[in-house]
Design an enzyme around this catalytic site. Sequence first.
Site, PDB file in Angstrom:
ATOM      1  N   ASN A   1      -7.948  -1.591   2.436  1.00 27.61           N
ATOM      2  CA  ASN A   1      -8.592  -0.739   1.425  1.00 27.61           C
ATOM      3  C   ASN A   1     -10.045  -0.469   1.784  1.00 27.61           C
ATOM      4  OD1 ASN A   1      -6.134  -1.197   0.192  1.00 27.61           O
ATOM      5  ND2 ASN A   1      -7.003  -1.302  -1.855  1.00 27.61           N
TER       6      ASN A   1
ATOM      7  N   SER B   1       0.828  -1.205   0.000  1.00 20.49           N
ATOM      8  CA  SER B   1       0.000   0.000   0.000  1.00 20.49           C
ATOM      9  C   SER B   1       0.860   1.253   0.000  1.00 20.49           C
ATOM     10  CB  SER B   1      -0.909   0.019   1.219  1.00 20.49           C
ATOM     11  OG  SER B   1      -1.651   1.223   1.228  1.00 20.49           O
TER      12      SER B   1
ATOM     13  N   GLU C   1     -10.085   2.117   4.297  1.00 16.22           N
ATOM     14  CA  GLU C   1      -9.741   3.363   3.592  1.00 16.22           C
ATOM     15  C   GLU C   1     -11.005   3.976   2.952  1.00 16.22           C
ATOM     16  OE1 GLU C   1      -6.365   2.776   0.906  1.00 16.22           O
ATOM     17  OE2 GLU C   1      -7.436   3.902  -0.619  1.00 16.22           O
TER      18      GLU C   1
ATOM     19  N   LYS D   1      -4.671  -6.700   3.165  1.00 14.78           N
ATOM     20  CA  LYS D   1      -4.581  -5.524   2.281  1.00 14.78           C
ATOM     21  C   LYS D   1      -5.982  -5.133   1.791  1.00 14.78           C
ATOM     22  CE  LYS D   1      -3.021  -2.284  -0.496  1.00 14.78           C
ATOM     23  NZ  LYS D   1      -3.508  -2.296  -1.817  1.00 14.78           N
TER      24      LYS D   1
HETATM   25  P1  NBP Z   1      -0.894  -1.753 -13.999  1.00 20.14           P
HETATM   26  O1  NBP Z   1      -1.861  -2.360 -13.079  1.00 20.14           O
HETATM   27  O2  NBP Z   1      -1.303  -0.615 -14.854  1.00 20.14           O
HETATM   28  O3  NBP Z   1      -0.323  -2.917 -14.968  1.00 20.14           O
HETATM   29  C1  NBP Z   1       0.587  -2.643 -15.980  1.00 20.14           C
HETATM   30  C2  NBP Z   1       1.668  -3.700 -15.982  1.00 20.14           C
HETATM   31  O4  NBP Z   1       1.105  -5.011 -16.158  1.00 20.14           O
HETATM   32  C3  NBP Z   1       2.624  -3.504 -17.157  1.00 20.14           C
HETATM   33  O5  NBP Z   1       3.912  -3.842 -16.722  1.00 20.14           O
HETATM   34  C4  NBP Z   1       2.083  -4.501 -18.179  1.00 20.14           C
HETATM   35  O6  NBP Z   1       3.022  -4.890 -19.143  1.00 20.14           O
HETATM   36  C5  NBP Z   1       1.750  -5.636 -17.269  1.00 20.14           C
HETATM   37  N1  NBP Z   1       0.909  -6.681 -17.869  1.00 20.14           N
HETATM   38  C6  NBP Z   1      -0.386  -6.659 -18.229  1.00 20.14           C
HETATM   39 BR1  NBP Z   1      -1.443  -5.189 -18.136  1.00 20.14          BR
HETATM   40  N2  NBP Z   1      -0.819  -7.822 -18.731  1.00 20.14           N
HETATM   41  C7  NBP Z   1       0.252  -8.620 -18.733  1.00 20.14           C
HETATM   42  C8  NBP Z   1       0.451  -9.945 -19.156  1.00 20.14           C
HETATM   43  N3  NBP Z   1      -0.544 -10.670 -19.656  1.00 20.14           N
HETATM   44  N4  NBP Z   1       1.695 -10.464 -19.030  1.00 20.14           N
HETATM   45  C9  NBP Z   1       2.692  -9.736 -18.531  1.00 20.14           C
HETATM   46  N5  NBP Z   1       2.573  -8.456 -18.095  1.00 20.14           N
HETATM   47  C10 NBP Z   1       1.358  -7.917 -18.193  1.00 20.14           C
HETATM   48  O7  NBP Z   1       0.428  -1.331 -13.210  1.00 20.14           O
HETATM   49  P2  NBP Z   1       0.590  -0.564 -11.802  1.00 20.14           P
HETATM   50  O8  NBP Z   1      -0.351   0.574 -11.671  1.00 20.14           O
HETATM   51  O9  NBP Z   1       2.052  -0.328 -11.675  1.00 20.14           O
HETATM   52  O10 NBP Z   1       0.154  -1.642 -10.726  1.00 20.14           O
HETATM   53  C11 NBP Z   1       0.765  -2.920 -10.628  1.00 20.14           C
HETATM   54  C12 NBP Z   1       0.046  -3.747  -9.573  1.00 20.14           C
HETATM   55  O11 NBP Z   1       0.157  -3.077  -8.316  1.00 20.14           O
HETATM   56  C13 NBP Z   1      -1.448  -3.916  -9.820  1.00 20.14           C
HETATM   57  O12 NBP Z   1      -1.847  -5.198  -9.409  1.00 20.14           O
HETATM   58  C14 NBP Z   1      -2.080  -2.872  -8.940  1.00 20.14           C
HETATM   59  O13 NBP Z   1      -3.398  -3.198  -8.571  1.00 20.14           O
HETATM   60  C15 NBP Z   1      -1.134  -2.883  -7.757  1.00 20.14           C
HETATM   61  N6  NBP Z   1      -1.117  -1.670  -6.962  1.00 20.14           N
HETATM   62  C16 NBP Z   1      -1.169  -0.450  -7.549  1.00 20.14           C
HETATM   63  C17 NBP Z   1      -1.128   0.710  -6.775  1.00 20.14           C
HETATM   64  C18 NBP Z   1      -1.165   2.052  -7.420  1.00 20.14           C
HETATM   65  O14 NBP Z   1      -1.230   3.045  -6.691  1.00 20.14           O
HETATM   66  N7  NBP Z   1      -1.101   2.150  -8.736  1.00 20.14           N
HETATM   67  C19 NBP Z   1      -1.020   0.612  -5.398  1.00 20.14           C
HETATM   68  C20 NBP Z   1      -0.928  -0.631  -4.825  1.00 20.14           C
HETATM   69  C21 NBP Z   1      -0.975  -1.761  -5.614  1.00 20.14           C
HETATM   70  P3  NBP Z   1       3.137  -4.079 -20.530  1.00 20.14           P
HETATM   71  O15 NBP Z   1       4.023  -2.929 -20.251  1.00 20.14           O
HETATM   72  O16 NBP Z   1       3.747  -5.081 -21.441  1.00 20.14           O
HETATM   73  O17 NBP Z   1       1.755  -3.687 -20.937  1.00 20.14           O
END
Ligand code: NBP
Length: 480
Positions: A186, A128, A189, A182
Amino acid sequence: AVANIGVVGLAVMGSNLARNLASREGNRVAVYNRTFARTALLLEEHPEAKFVGSESIDDFVASLTTPRTALIMVQAGAGTDAVINELAARFEPGDIIVDGGNALFTDTIRREKALSANGIHFVGAGISGGEEGALKGPSIMPGGSVESYKTLGPILASIAAIAEGEPCVTHVGTDGAGHFVKMIHNGIEYADMQLIAEAYDILRQAGRFSPAEIADIFTQWNTGELESYLIEITAEILKQVDAKTGKPLVDVILDEAGSKGTGVWTVQTALDLGVPVSGIAEAVFARSLSSQTAQRAGSHTLPADATLWNITDKEAFVEDVRRALYASKIVAYAQGFDAIRAGAKQYNWTIDLGAVSKIWRGGCIIRAQFLNRIADAYATDANLLSLLHDTYFTEAVSRSLASWRTVVAHSALAGIPVPAFGSSLSYYDGLRAPRLPAAVVQGQRDFFGAHTYKRSDMPGIFHTLWSGDRTEIDAVPSTH
Ligand code: NBP
C-alpha cells in the site's frame, strides 16, 4: 458440518470473497455476519453459491468441517479482535483463523502469539484488489505458520488472481509477515499514485495539455515499460467528462486527497526500521498538504517568483516526463523492497522478495509489467542490496537521468510542486554520492552533544574538545 471454509464479515469484501470461494470446485462456504440482515441478503441474492448461512456464531462454527478454517473480513482493529475472541472460544487446536482485513502487522504478531499458545493457527493475510479483486481474483499475502499454509495454500491459490499462469499468492513468512508486506504494498501504491499525479501536473501546467490529451499520452505510455493498472485507470479518469458541467471530471473533483492509514503505517514503520522510504513519505505528506485547506487558502498571498518553462519540442518534453516518472518509480519500489528486507531482518522472517514481486503482478492495485523485472533482479541475486544495483535498473535509470534532472529542475523553476519526483532524485543522488554531508552532521553532533565520531582514515571513536583546546581525544580509550 458441511462447509470446508467459512467467512465472517459480509460487507463488500467478505461477501465478494465468499462468492469467489463458492465458485471454486470442491468448496462449500459457510457465512456469518454480526448483523444477520447482511447474511440474509447475501443468501437471497446468491442462491447459486449454496452458502451455509448461520444466524449465530455457534451455528456457524458447527457448520465447519475440521480442521475448521474461517476467514475474517471485518473492520480492522476492535472488530477483528471481537470476532477472533468469539471464534477462538469455540475453535480447537489445529483449527485455522485467517484475518484478511487490513490489520497492522504488529497486531497480527500479537494475535498469532496468543492463539498459537492454544494450538490455533492464526494467519494474517493481506488481500489486495478492492471489491472487484475479491470477487474475481485478488493478490493474497498470507503470513502465519508453514503448517497452516498446507491447508490454506490450495484454497487461497484457487481464488487468487492468475498472472502468467501463476496464482498471485505465496506464503510470505511467519506471523505478521503477510500483513507487513501488504502494508508496504500500500505504501508503494501511495508513491506510484503520487508520481503519476505529478507527471499529470507537469504535463498540464508546463505542457498546457488538456486532461483528454494527457489521457492519450498515458494510454500511449501504457504500451511500454510503464504499463500498469494505475496508468491505465488514470487515463480513464482523465477522459471522464462531468455530466453536470461538461468539464473534465478531474477539474471538478475537490483536490484534497484522503487516506485510510496504511501509507502512514508504512512510513512510521520505516522510520522505526531506519529505512529511507522518502518517495512513499512524500506521497503521504502530499495528501496531508492537499488537505491543509486553511493553510492552502493563504496561497493567495504566497509569492511564486516562478519562470515560464519554455517548451519548444513538446514531444521531447513528454518523453522527458515519461523517463522522469519511470526513474522515480524505480526508486519508490527500491525503497519499498528495502523496507521489506529490513522488516524481515527485524522480525526474523524469511521473505522471498522475488516471489513477493510476482504475486503483485495480478489482482492488486500496483500490478504492472515492471514487477517481472523486479522478479528477474532477485532471481539473479537474491541478496541484492538495492534494486538500483541491478543491471537492468541501473541502465534504466542511467537512460533517464538527464530527463529526470531536467524535469525536476524545470519544475522547481516553474513553481510546480514535485515532492515525489524531487525526493526520489535526491535519494538516488544520495546513494550515488561518494561523500555525503553527514560528516558535517557528525561534527555538529560532536560539538553540541559530545556524541563522538568515527574517522575514515583510522579505526576508533573520537571526540574533539570543542569547548577546550580543540584537540582530538580517543573517546573510547583502550583498556590496555
Ligand atoms: P468494513 O471495513 O466496512 O467492515 C464492515 C464489516 O465489519 C461488517 O461485516 C460489520 O458487521 C463488521 N464489524 C464491525 Br464494523 N465491527 C464488528 C464487530 N465488533 N464484531 C463483528 N463484526 C464487526 O468492510 P469491508 O470494506 O468489506 O472491509 C473488510 C476488511 O477488508 C477491512 O479490514 C478492510 O480494511 C479490508 N480491505 C478492504 C478493501 C476494500 O477495498 N474495501 C480492500 C482490501 C482490504 P455489521 O454488518 O454487523 O456492521
